[in-house]
Design an enzyme around this catalytic site. Sequence first.
Site, mmCIF file in Angstrom:
data_model
loop_
_atom_site.group_PDB
_atom_site.id
_atom_site.type_symbol
_atom_site.label_atom_id
_atom_site.label_comp_id
_atom_site.label_asym_id
_atom_site.label_seq_id
_atom_site.Cartn_x
_atom_site.Cartn_y
_atom_site.Cartn_z
ATOM 1 N N ARG A 107 0.830 -1.198 0.000
ATOM 2 C CA ARG A 107 0.000 0.000 0.000
ATOM 3 C C ARG A 107 0.864 1.249 0.000
ATOM 4 O O ARG A 107 0.627 2.202 -0.729
ATOM 5 C CB ARG A 107 -0.929 -0.011 1.210
ATOM 6 C CG ARG A 107 -1.779 1.236 1.359
ATOM 7 C CD ARG A 107 -1.217 2.096 2.493
ATOM 8 N NE ARG A 107 -2.014 3.317 2.628
ATOM 9 C CZ ARG A 107 -1.478 4.506 2.770
ATOM 10 N NH1 ARG A 107 -0.180 4.675 2.775
ATOM 11 N NH2 ARG A 107 -2.240 5.555 2.903
ATOM 12 N N HIS A 115 2.876 6.168 -2.087
ATOM 13 C CA HIS A 115 3.984 7.117 -1.966
ATOM 14 C C HIS A 115 5.010 7.033 -3.088
ATOM 15 O O HIS A 115 5.767 7.974 -3.313
ATOM 16 C CB HIS A 115 4.677 6.940 -0.614
ATOM 17 C CG HIS A 115 3.762 7.190 0.535
ATOM 18 N ND1 HIS A 115 3.245 8.427 0.812
ATOM 19 C CD2 HIS A 115 3.244 6.349 1.456
ATOM 20 C CE1 HIS A 115 2.460 8.352 1.868
ATOM 21 N NE2 HIS A 115 2.434 7.098 2.279
#
Length: 114
Positions: free
Chosen positions: A74, A79
Amino acid sequence: MRPERLYLIDIVEAADAIARFLADVDEETSMQDELRQRAVLQKVVVIGEAAARLPAEFKSRHPEIPWPDIVAFRNIAVHEYFAVDWRIVWITATQEVPELRRRILFLLEKIGDD
């Protein structure tokens, strides 16, 4: 705080959505369909977000689920978006997510209505 059971249900529902998105689609078709790729990735992020929000104590009681790997995926998707390897997303979505769904359903049965 939201009950753990609801986060687990979020994971199952996201896995079900991924299965619907990829029903009758092969890897090559998926790689050429940006909308489908993004939809699958968003649900993988939901799975990781739900896993991240589970209390550490809960996750430590259930080490059979690879919580750190789920959260790490995730984090990369969110990011390091431009570094996402779509082949890894495909493998995750078609192999790892169905297995995770099975394990989470088993866990939901095991914990009952706690």
